[in-house]
Design a protein around this motif. Structure first.
Motif, PDB file in Angstrom:
ATOM      1  N   LYS A 104      -3.592   0.873   5.875  1.00  0.00           N
ATOM      2  CA  LYS A 104      -4.267   0.063   6.888  1.00  0.00           C
ATOM      3  C   LYS A 104      -3.261  -0.972   7.366  1.00  0.00           C
ATOM      4  O   LYS A 104      -3.024  -1.986   6.704  1.00  0.00           O
ATOM      5  N   LYS A 105      -2.656  -0.680   8.512  1.00  0.00           N
ATOM      6  CA  LYS A 105      -1.528  -1.498   8.959  1.00  0.00           C
ATOM      7  C   LYS A 105      -1.897  -2.968   9.140  1.00  0.00           C
ATOM      8  O   LYS A 105      -1.054  -3.855   8.972  1.00  0.00           O
ATOM      9  N   GLU A 106      -3.185  -3.233   9.457  1.00  0.00           N
ATOM     10  CA  GLU A 106      -3.598  -4.631   9.633  1.00  0.00           C
ATOM     11  C   GLU A 106      -3.614  -5.398   8.313  1.00  0.00           C
ATOM     12  O   GLU A 106      -3.655  -6.637   8.298  1.00  0.00           O
ATOM     13  N   ASN A 107      -3.592  -4.668   7.187  1.00  0.00           N
ATOM     14  CA  ASN A 107      -3.579  -5.312   5.869  1.00  0.00           C
ATOM     15  C   ASN A 107      -2.198  -5.287   5.210  1.00  0.00           C
ATOM     16  O   ASN A 107      -2.057  -5.708   4.059  1.00  0.00           O
ATOM     17  N   CYS A 108      -1.211  -4.786   5.937  1.00  0.00           N
ATOM     18  CA  CYS A 108       0.121  -4.609   5.345  1.00  0.00           C
ATOM     19  C   CYS A 108       1.060  -5.759   5.708  1.00  0.00           C
ATOM     20  O   CYS A 108       0.999  -6.310   6.811  1.00  0.00           O
ATOM     21  N   THR A 109       1.919  -6.078   4.765  1.00  0.00           N
ATOM     22  CA  THR A 109       2.959  -7.097   4.943  1.00  0.00           C
ATOM     23  C   THR A 109       4.309  -6.474   4.631  1.00  0.00           C
ATOM     24  O   THR A 109       4.431  -5.682   3.685  1.00  0.00           O
TER      25      THR A 109
END
Length: 356
Positions: free
Chosen positions: A309-314
């Motif tokens: 989930k790219k929105e949750n990735c750092t």
């Protein structure tokens, strides 16, 4: 008989005279006029808590209100040799000092020595923390709590990468990392590829102190990251404060991964900072020897799997220094931003206006 009596009186007189003299001598030694121990708490005062490299920091030791510097010992943490009460640092970093006088000692107090970079100051240093954990580990949420407390107390000082082992979140390098760092108990933390710490709040704080104190950040890292058509492009700008040979490593972590069958970080089946993948080799890419004052760019391009989930990735990008043995590398500084649409600028250590 009379002569004998006079002789006895003469002896008694001599004895009384000597006894009086001795008592007078004892009384003089106890009158407190010389050699008396000062009363009160031992304390160490410093002329500055922040100073430029090359400037002198003066130490004064007091016992109560009495200056006992001349008879006290100044110690720097990690150094067995006493320090001069007029200390001058030859390199940047935080040092910790304490005073010893007779059987009393003070606690260690920090002094940060900095090297200005252009007009902005020393780069802000962030320590990389590999947290070895697993969904099966009932004690592991406690380390998550401890590291969270450190982040609250010292914002931005740590970048946590949770290395899961033996569960659904284990990465392709998890077991290799466990073996390399000889992890035999969980949870465990490794700071900057260097210092290994068990699940203890005081030890975690001490390890972070050591990492921040041992050497300054030799570079700053600014990031810009974006995802388009399933591909991420992470652009890193590096400003170099000290000439050195550098390596750059890139990795991605994800927050909020769910698993109902274990001891989660937050008690709600959620896991955070989970290492998804090293984009480079975990020892980074060699970017060569860079000169002080140099600024350069480096880009990392890689596919983003659908299960992320790219929105949750750092994304983490960190600089590593090659050590004197020519083989060992330690992390020197770390930067992070959101994987999709994230940015981070150069950060500098705060320098109070009172700093000389």
């Amino acid at each position: 008989m009379k002569n004998f009596t006079n002789y006895r009186l003469w002896l008694v007189g001599i004895a009384l005279f000597m006894t009086g003299g001795l008592c007078a001598g004892c009384s003089g030694a106890d009158d407190g006029q010389s050699g008396a121990e000062p009363e009160g708490k031992l304390r160490l005062e410093m002329s500055a808590n922040y100073a430029k490299v090359g400037d002198t920091v003066n130490f004064t030791v007091y016992k109560g209100d009495v200056d006992v510097t001349a008879n006290a010992i100044i110690r720097m943490k990690g150094d067995k040799t006493p320090c001069s009460p007029n200390y001058k640092a030859d390199r940047a970093g935080t040092r910790y000092f304490a005073a010893i006088y007779n059987e009393s000692s003070t606690s260690y107090q920090p002094v940060r020595f900095y090297v200005p970079y252009r007009d902005e100051g020393e780069f802000f240093k962030k320590s990389l923390v590999l947290k070895f954990t697993g969904a099966w580990c009932s004690a592991c949420p406690l380390m998550y709590k401890y590291l969270g407390e450190i982040e609250v107390e010292r914002p931005g000082r740590t970048a946590v990468m949770a290395v899961h082992s033996g569960d659904v979140f284990a990465s392709d390098v998890s077991e290799e990392l466990v073996q390399d760092y000889q992890i035999t108990s969980f949870p465990h933390a490794v700071f900057d590829y260097k210092t290994s710490v068990s699940n203890n709040a005081a030890e975690l704080n001490a390890a972070l102190d050591d990492m921040l104190a041992e050497e300054p950040a030799i570079c700053g890292i600014a990031l810009r990251s974006a995802v388009e058509d399933g591909e991420a492009a992470v652009k890193a700008r590096i400003r170099v404060a000290q000439e050195d040979r550098l390596r750059l490593c890139c990795a991605v972590v994800e927050d909020g991964l769910r698993y109902d069958g274990g001891s989660s970080d937050d008690g709600l089946s959620n896991y955070y900072h989970v290492l998804r993948r090293f984009i480079t080799d975990r020892f980074g890419e060699d970017v060569g020897t860079r000169e002080a004052g140099e600024e350069f760019e480096h880009e990392f391009v890689f596919p983003v799997p659908e299960e992320w989930k790219k929105e949750n990735c750092t994304v983490f990008v960190y600089a590593l220094r090659l050590q004197e043995d020519g083989e060992t590398v330690y992390v020197n500084n770390t930067s992070a931003c959101a994987l999709d649409g994230g940015e981070s600028d150069f950060e500098y250590e705060p320098v109070p206006e009172t700093a000389n």
